[in-house]
Design a protein around this motif. Structure first.
Motif, short mmCIF file in Angstrom:
data_model
loop_
_atom_site.label_atom_id
_atom_site.label_comp_id
_atom_site.label_asym_id
_atom_site.label_seq_id
_atom_site.Cartn_x
_atom_site.Cartn_y
_atom_site.Cartn_z
N GLU A 8 33.34 37.92 64.33
CA GLU A 8 34.45 37.01 64.06
C GLU A 8 35.67 37.80 63.61
O GLU A 8 35.56 38.82 62.94
N LEU A 9 36.84 37.30 63.99
CA LEU A 9 38.09 37.88 63.53
C LEU A 9 38.63 37.01 62.40
O LEU A 9 38.56 35.78 62.48
N PRO A 10 39.16 37.62 61.36
CA PRO A 10 39.71 36.83 60.27
C PRO A 10 41.02 36.15 60.68
O PRO A 10 41.74 36.64 61.55
N ALA A 11 41.27 35.02 60.06
CA ALA A 11 42.54 34.33 60.30
C ALA A 11 43.66 35.14 59.67
O ALA A 11 43.47 35.80 58.64
N PRO A 12 44.83 35.13 60.28
CA PRO A 12 45.97 35.81 59.67
C PRO A 12 46.28 35.20 58.31
O PRO A 12 46.15 33.99 58.12
N THR A 13 46.63 36.04 57.38
CA THR A 13 47.00 35.54 56.05
C THR A 13 48.47 35.84 55.82
O THR A 13 48.92 36.98 55.97
N ARG A 14 49.20 34.84 55.54
CA ARG A 14 50.64 35.00 55.31
C ARG A 14 51.07 33.87 54.40
O ARG A 14 50.71 32.72 54.61
N ILE A 15 51.84 34.21 53.39
CA ILE A 15 52.41 33.19 52.51
C ILE A 15 53.71 32.72 53.15
O ILE A 15 54.61 33.53 53.41
N LEU A 16 53.76 31.44 53.44
CA LEU A 16 54.93 30.89 54.12
C LEU A 16 56.00 30.50 53.10
O LEU A 16 55.83 29.55 52.36
N GLN A 17 57.07 31.28 53.07
CA GLN A 17 58.17 30.98 52.17
C GLN A 17 59.46 30.71 52.93
O GLN A 17 60.48 30.41 52.32
N SER A 18 59.39 30.85 54.25
CA SER A 18 60.60 30.65 55.05
C SER A 18 60.20 30.37 56.49
O SER A 18 59.03 30.48 56.86
N ASN A 19 61.18 30.02 57.29
CA ASN A 19 60.93 29.84 58.71
C ASN A 19 60.51 31.15 59.37
O ASN A 19 59.71 31.15 60.30
N LYS A 20 61.04 32.25 58.88
CA LYS A 20 60.65 33.56 59.41
C LYS A 20 59.16 33.79 59.21
O LYS A 20 58.48 34.27 60.11
N GLY A 21 58.65 33.43 58.04
CA GLY A 21 57.23 33.57 57.77
C GLY A 21 56.39 32.72 58.72
O GLY A 21 55.34 33.15 59.19
N LEU A 22 56.86 31.52 59.01
CA LEU A 22 56.16 30.65 59.94
C LEU A 22 56.14 31.26 61.34
O LEU A 22 55.11 31.27 62.02
N LEU A 23 57.26 31.81 61.76
CA LEU A 23 57.32 32.44 63.07
C LEU A 23 56.41 33.67 63.15
O LEU A 23 55.75 33.91 64.17
N LEU A 24 56.35 34.43 62.06
CA LEU A 24 55.47 35.60 62.05
C LEU A 24 54.00 35.16 62.11
O LEU A 24 53.19 35.79 62.79
N LEU A 25 53.67 34.08 61.41
CA LEU A 25 52.30 33.56 61.44
C LEU A 25 51.96 33.11 62.86
O LEU A 25 50.87 33.39 63.37
N LEU A 26 52.86 32.41 63.50
CA LEU A 26 52.63 31.98 64.89
C LEU A 26 52.45 33.18 65.81
O LEU A 26 51.60 33.16 66.71
N ALA A 27 53.22 34.22 65.59
CA ALA A 27 53.09 35.43 66.40
C ALA A 27 51.72 36.08 66.19
O ALA A 27 51.09 36.57 67.13
N GLU A 28 51.23 36.07 64.95
CA GLU A 28 49.91 36.64 64.65
C GLU A 28 48.82 35.83 65.34
O GLU A 28 47.86 36.39 65.89
#
Length: 54
Positions: A8-28
């Motif tokens: 299994e691959l782990p889910a990306p972990t990112r603290i969403l504090q901005s739209n940029k964070g959301l976009l980075l999470l989507l990219a991951e």
């Protein structure tokens, strides 16, 4: 079968504090989706090669 195709691959972990964070999470997640598809392709190739050995 290689372990990297079944582990299994782990889910990306990112603290969403901005739209940029959301976009980075989507990219991951997109990168993971592509890796999953590549792994599935490899499994199909392995199974096809094993079927030819009979």
């Amino acid at each position: 079968m290689p372990a990297h195709l079944t582990n299994e691959l782990p889910a990306p972990t990112r603290i969403l504090q901005s739209n940029k964070g959301l976009l980075l999470l989507l990219a991951e997640y997109e990168a993971l989706r592509r890796r999953f598809n590549a792994d599935r392709t490899a499994v199909v190739e392995i199974l096809a090669n094993d079927a030819g050995d009979d």
